[in-house]
Design a protein around this motif. Structure first.
Motif, PDB file in Angstrom:
ATOM      1  N   ALA A 173       0.857  -1.186   0.000  1.00 27.75           N
ATOM      2  CA  ALA A 173       0.000   0.000   0.000  1.00 27.75           C
ATOM      3  C   ALA A 173       0.893   1.236   0.000  1.00 27.75           C
ATOM      4  O   ALA A 173       1.765   1.378   0.850  1.00 27.75           O
ATOM      5  CB  ALA A 173      -0.915   0.001   1.209  1.00 27.75           C
ATOM      6  N   ILE A 174       0.691   2.092  -0.966  1.00 30.98           N
ATOM      7  CA  ILE A 174       1.464   3.324  -1.102  1.00 30.98           C
ATOM      8  C   ILE A 174       0.525   4.484  -0.818  1.00 30.98           C
ATOM      9  O   ILE A 174      -0.578   4.529  -1.366  1.00 30.98           O
ATOM     10  CB  ILE A 174       2.055   3.451  -2.530  1.00 30.98           C
ATOM     11  N   ALA A 175       0.944   5.418   0.024  1.00 33.84           N
ATOM     12  CA  ALA A 175       0.096   6.561   0.357  1.00 33.84           C
ATOM     13  C   ALA A 175      -0.078   7.475  -0.853  1.00 33.84           C
ATOM     14  O   ALA A 175       0.888   7.816  -1.535  1.00 33.84           O
ATOM     15  CB  ALA A 175       0.699   7.343   1.516  1.00 33.84           C
ATOM     16  N   CYS A 176      -1.302   7.865  -1.104  1.00 32.54           N
ATOM     17  CA  CYS A 176      -1.612   8.791  -2.197  1.00 32.54           C
ATOM     18  C   CYS A 176      -0.980  10.148  -1.881  1.00 32.54           C
ATOM     19  O   CYS A 176      -1.192  10.689  -0.795  1.00 32.54           O
ATOM     20  CB  CYS A 176      -3.125   8.936  -2.339  1.00 32.54           C
ATOM     21  N   PRO A 177      -0.212  10.727  -2.821  1.00 26.99           N
ATOM     22  CA  PRO A 177       0.410  12.025  -2.558  1.00 26.99           C
ATOM     23  C   PRO A 177      -0.595  13.178  -2.556  1.00 26.99           C
ATOM     24  O   PRO A 177      -0.277  14.273  -2.116  1.00 26.99           O
ATOM     25  CB  PRO A 177       1.416  12.176  -3.700  1.00 26.99           C
ATOM     26  N   ARG A 178      -1.812  12.930  -3.005  1.00 28.43           N
ATOM     27  CA  ARG A 178      -2.822  13.981  -3.050  1.00 28.43           C
ATOM     28  C   ARG A 178      -3.672  14.021  -1.788  1.00 28.43           C
ATOM     29  O   ARG A 178      -3.891  15.069  -1.208  1.00 28.43           O
ATOM     30  CB  ARG A 178      -3.684  13.816  -4.287  1.00 28.43           C
ATOM     31  N   CYS A 179      -4.169  12.846  -1.347  1.00 22.29           N
ATOM     32  CA  CYS A 179      -5.069  12.844  -0.180  1.00 22.29           C
ATOM     33  C   CYS A 179      -4.513  12.076   1.013  1.00 22.29           C
ATOM     34  O   CYS A 179      -5.075  12.132   2.102  1.00 22.29           O
ATOM     35  CB  CYS A 179      -6.443  12.293  -0.569  1.00 22.29           C
ATOM     36  N   GLY A 180      -3.413  11.331   0.824  1.00 25.70           N
ATOM     37  CA  GLY A 180      -2.784  10.608   1.920  1.00 25.70           C
ATOM     38  C   GLY A 180      -3.357   9.234   2.203  1.00 25.70           C
ATOM     39  O   GLY A 180      -2.858   8.516   3.065  1.00 25.70           O
ATOM     40  N   SER A 181      -4.392   8.839   1.497  1.00 21.42           N
ATOM     41  CA  SER A 181      -5.034   7.541   1.731  1.00 21.42           C
ATOM     42  C   SER A 181      -4.092   6.385   1.378  1.00 21.42           C
ATOM     43  O   SER A 181      -3.326   6.465   0.417  1.00 21.42           O
ATOM     44  CB  SER A 181      -6.301   7.434   0.880  1.00 21.42           C
ATOM     45  N   LEU A 182      -4.177   5.319   2.161  1.00 17.37           N
ATOM     46  CA  LEU A 182      -3.426   4.099   1.843  1.00 17.37           C
ATOM     47  C   LEU A 182      -4.278   3.134   1.021  1.00 17.37           C
ATOM     48  O   LEU A 182      -3.828   2.051   0.676  1.00 17.37           O
ATOM     49  CB  LEU A 182      -2.964   3.408   3.127  1.00 17.37           C
ATOM     50  N   HIS A 183      -5.483   3.535   0.701  1.00 12.98           N
ATOM     51  CA  HIS A 183      -6.389   2.710  -0.102  1.00 12.98           C
ATOM     52  C   HIS A 183      -6.053   2.950  -1.582  1.00 12.98           C
ATOM     53  O   HIS A 183      -6.748   3.676  -2.294  1.00 12.98           O
ATOM     54  CB  HIS A 183      -7.849   3.095   0.214  1.00 12.98           C
ATOM     55  N   THR A 184      -4.939   2.340  -2.007  1.00 10.19           N
ATOM     56  CA  THR A 184      -4.436   2.538  -3.364  1.00 10.19           C
ATOM     57  C   THR A 184      -4.182   1.194  -4.018  1.00 10.19           C
ATOM     58  O   THR A 184      -4.076   0.170  -3.339  1.00 10.19           O
ATOM     59  CB  THR A 184      -3.125   3.350  -3.350  1.00 10.19           C
ATOM     60  N   GLU A 185      -4.075   1.213  -5.332  1.00  6.64           N
ATOM     61  CA  GLU A 185      -3.753  -0.010  -6.064  1.00  6.64           C
ATOM     62  C   GLU A 185      -2.758   0.291  -7.168  1.00  6.64           C
ATOM     63  O   GLU A 185      -2.765   1.364  -7.751  1.00  6.64           O
ATOM     64  CB  GLU A 185      -5.010  -0.641  -6.652  1.00  6.64           C
ATOM     65  N   ARG A 186      -1.890  -0.697  -7.422  1.00  8.33           N
ATOM     66  CA  ARG A 186      -0.911  -0.538  -8.490  1.00  8.33           C
ATOM     67  C   ARG A 186      -1.573  -0.903  -9.810  1.00  8.33           C
ATOM     68  O   ARG A 186      -2.169  -1.961  -9.948  1.00  8.33           O
ATOM     69  CB  ARG A 186       0.308  -1.415  -8.248  1.00  8.33           C
ATOM     70  N   LEU A 187      -1.454  -0.007 -10.774  1.00 13.45           N
ATOM     71  CA  LEU A 187      -2.000  -0.248 -12.108  1.00 13.45           C
ATOM     72  C   LEU A 187      -0.965  -0.870 -13.030  1.00 13.45           C
ATOM     73  O   LEU A 187      -1.298  -1.660 -13.896  1.00 13.45           O
ATOM     74  CB  LEU A 187      -2.508   1.063 -12.722  1.00 13.45           C
ATOM     75  N   SER A 188       0.292  -0.462 -12.848  1.00 18.15           N
ATOM     76  CA  SER A 188       1.359  -0.952 -13.710  1.00 18.15           C
ATOM     77  C   SER A 188       2.671  -0.883 -12.940  1.00 18.15           C
ATOM     78  O   SER A 188       2.906   0.062 -12.188  1.00 18.15           O
ATOM     79  CB  SER A 188       1.455  -0.090 -14.973  1.00 18.15           C
ATOM     80  N   ALA A 189       3.520  -1.879 -13.142  1.00 17.15           N
ATOM     81  CA  ALA A 189       4.828  -1.892 -12.481  1.00 17.15           C
ATOM     82  C   ALA A 189       5.726  -0.783 -13.011  1.00 17.15           C
ATOM     83  O   ALA A 189       6.706  -0.429 -12.379  1.00 17.15           O
ATOM     84  CB  ALA A 189       5.496  -3.252 -12.667  1.00 17.15           C
ATOM     85  N   PHE A 190       5.387  -0.223 -14.178  1.00 16.46           N
ATOM     86  CA  PHE A 190       6.204   0.831 -14.765  1.00 16.46           C
ATOM     87  C   PHE A 190       5.337   2.027 -15.116  1.00 16.46           C
ATOM     88  O   PHE A 190       4.232   1.879 -15.616  1.00 16.46           O
ATOM     89  CB  PHE A 190       6.932   0.331 -16.017  1.00 16.46           C
ATOM     90  N   GLY A 191       5.876   3.221 -14.818  1.00 19.33           N
ATOM     91  CA  GLY A 191       5.199   4.463 -15.150  1.00 19.33           C
ATOM     92  C   GLY A 191       5.860   5.104 -16.347  1.00 19.33           C
ATOM     93  O   GLY A 191       6.305   4.417 -17.278  1.00 19.33           O
ATOM     94  N   SER A 192       6.002   6.429 -16.306  1.00 22.61           N
ATOM     95  CA  SER A 192       6.591   7.148 -17.438  1.00 22.61           C
ATOM     96  C   SER A 192       8.074   6.829 -17.611  1.00 22.61           C
ATOM     97  O   SER A 192       8.631   7.019 -18.688  1.00 22.61           O
ATOM     98  CB  SER A 192       6.392   8.648 -17.253  1.00 22.61           C
ATOM     99  N   THR A 193       8.717   6.345 -16.557  1.00 28.85           N
ATOM    100  CA  THR A 193      10.093   5.876 -16.628  1.00 28.85           C
ATOM    101  C   THR A 193      10.187   4.566 -15.854  1.00 28.85           C
ATOM    102  O   THR A 193       9.309   4.237 -15.053  1.00 28.85           O
ATOM    103  CB  THR A 193      11.085   6.905 -16.027  1.00 28.85           C
ATOM    104  N   ALA A 194      11.252   3.822 -16.067  1.00 26.64           N
ATOM    105  CA  ALA A 194      11.405   2.511 -15.438  1.00 26.64           C
ATOM    106  C   ALA A 194      11.504   2.593 -13.920  1.00 26.64           C
ATOM    107  O   ALA A 194      11.208   1.622 -13.226  1.00 26.64           O
ATOM    108  CB  ALA A 194      12.636   1.806 -15.998  1.00 26.64           C
ATOM    109  N   CYS A 195      11.888   3.739 -13.394  1.00 28.22           N
ATOM    110  CA  CYS A 195      12.056   3.868 -11.941  1.00 28.22           C
ATOM    111  C   CYS A 195      10.761   4.237 -11.228  1.00 28.22           C
ATOM    112  O   CYS A 195      10.752   4.399 -10.014  1.00 28.22           O
ATOM    113  CB  CYS A 195      13.151   4.876 -11.616  1.00 28.22           C
ATOM    114  N   LYS A 196       9.656   4.357 -11.966  1.00 29.16           N
ATOM    115  CA  LYS A 196       8.379   4.702 -11.346  1.00 29.16           C
ATOM    116  C   LYS A 196       7.321   3.660 -11.707  1.00 29.16           C
ATOM    117  O   LYS A 196       7.410   3.004 -12.740  1.00 29.16           O
ATOM    118  CB  LYS A 196       7.921   6.089 -11.801  1.00 29.16           C
ATOM    119  N   ALA A 197       6.319   3.514 -10.839  1.00 27.88           N
ATOM    120  CA  ALA A 197       5.181   2.627 -11.075  1.00 27.88           C
ATOM    121  C   ALA A 197       3.914   3.471 -11.075  1.00 27.88           C
ATOM    122  O   ALA A 197       3.858   4.521 -10.430  1.00 27.88           O
ATOM    123  CB  ALA A 197       5.106   1.559  -9.985  1.00 27.88           C
TER     124      ALA A 197
END
Length: 173
Positions: free
Chosen positions: A132-156
């Protein structure tokens, strides 16, 4: 301290300040100094040596960062300079400054947790279920991973279930 040594120290301090203004091309909320890729500034008298450790050896932004660093040093009239790439020890997200972590969160990217507690080098296996990763906008831990990779390989890529906003997470490396 001799006048020459004082001058070299002052020039290095000025260079560090200048490097704090050079933005990372992939995460422009952070300077290369915040990101922790600037490892050292050495005054060799005739020229400054800027020692950089890329976030990973195949980082496509390395050449752009080198160019931007040298351009900023030249614009500040700090004399000739060159960049040395130091790949060992490998860069880790633990090198991101506290200010850099704050800036990541303000930019909308969840900052990484510690990569290596107590200096250990972890081996990480990622399955489908992510921490569970805290949302940087609202702080909630109720999050889900959509993809192991984001705009760069070091982000999801993640999504907050509470506020419904997507966000990137800077993976601990």
């Amino acid at each position: 301290m001799s006048a020459l040594a004082a001058f070299a120290t002052a020039r290095c301090e000025q260079a560090w300040d200048v490097l704090g203004t050079v933005l990372d091309p992939e995460v422009p909320a952070l300077s290369v100094r915040d990101l922790g890729i600037v490892r050292d500034v050495i005054d060799h008298g005739e020229a400054l040596e800027i020692v950089l450790t890329p976030t990973y050896s195949g980082c496509p932004a390395t050449e752009v960062i080198e160019h931007d660093v040298l351009a900023a040093i030249a614009k500040a009239d700090l004399g000739p300079a060159h960049v040395t790439l130091r790949r060992a020890p490998a860069w880790t997200t633990d090198w991101i400054s506290a200010d850099g972590r704050r800036k990541l969160s303000e930019y909308g990217i969840a900052p990484p947790g510690p990569a290596a507690p107590d200096g250990a080098v972890p081996i990480r296996f990622f399955g489908r279920k992510a921490d569970a990763i805290a949302c940087p906008r609202c702080g909630s831990l109720h999050t889900e991973r959509l993809s192991a990779f984001g705009s760069t390989a070091c982000k999801a890529m993640y999504r907050c279930i509470s506020c419904r906003e997507p966000f990137e997470h800077f993976k601990p490396l």
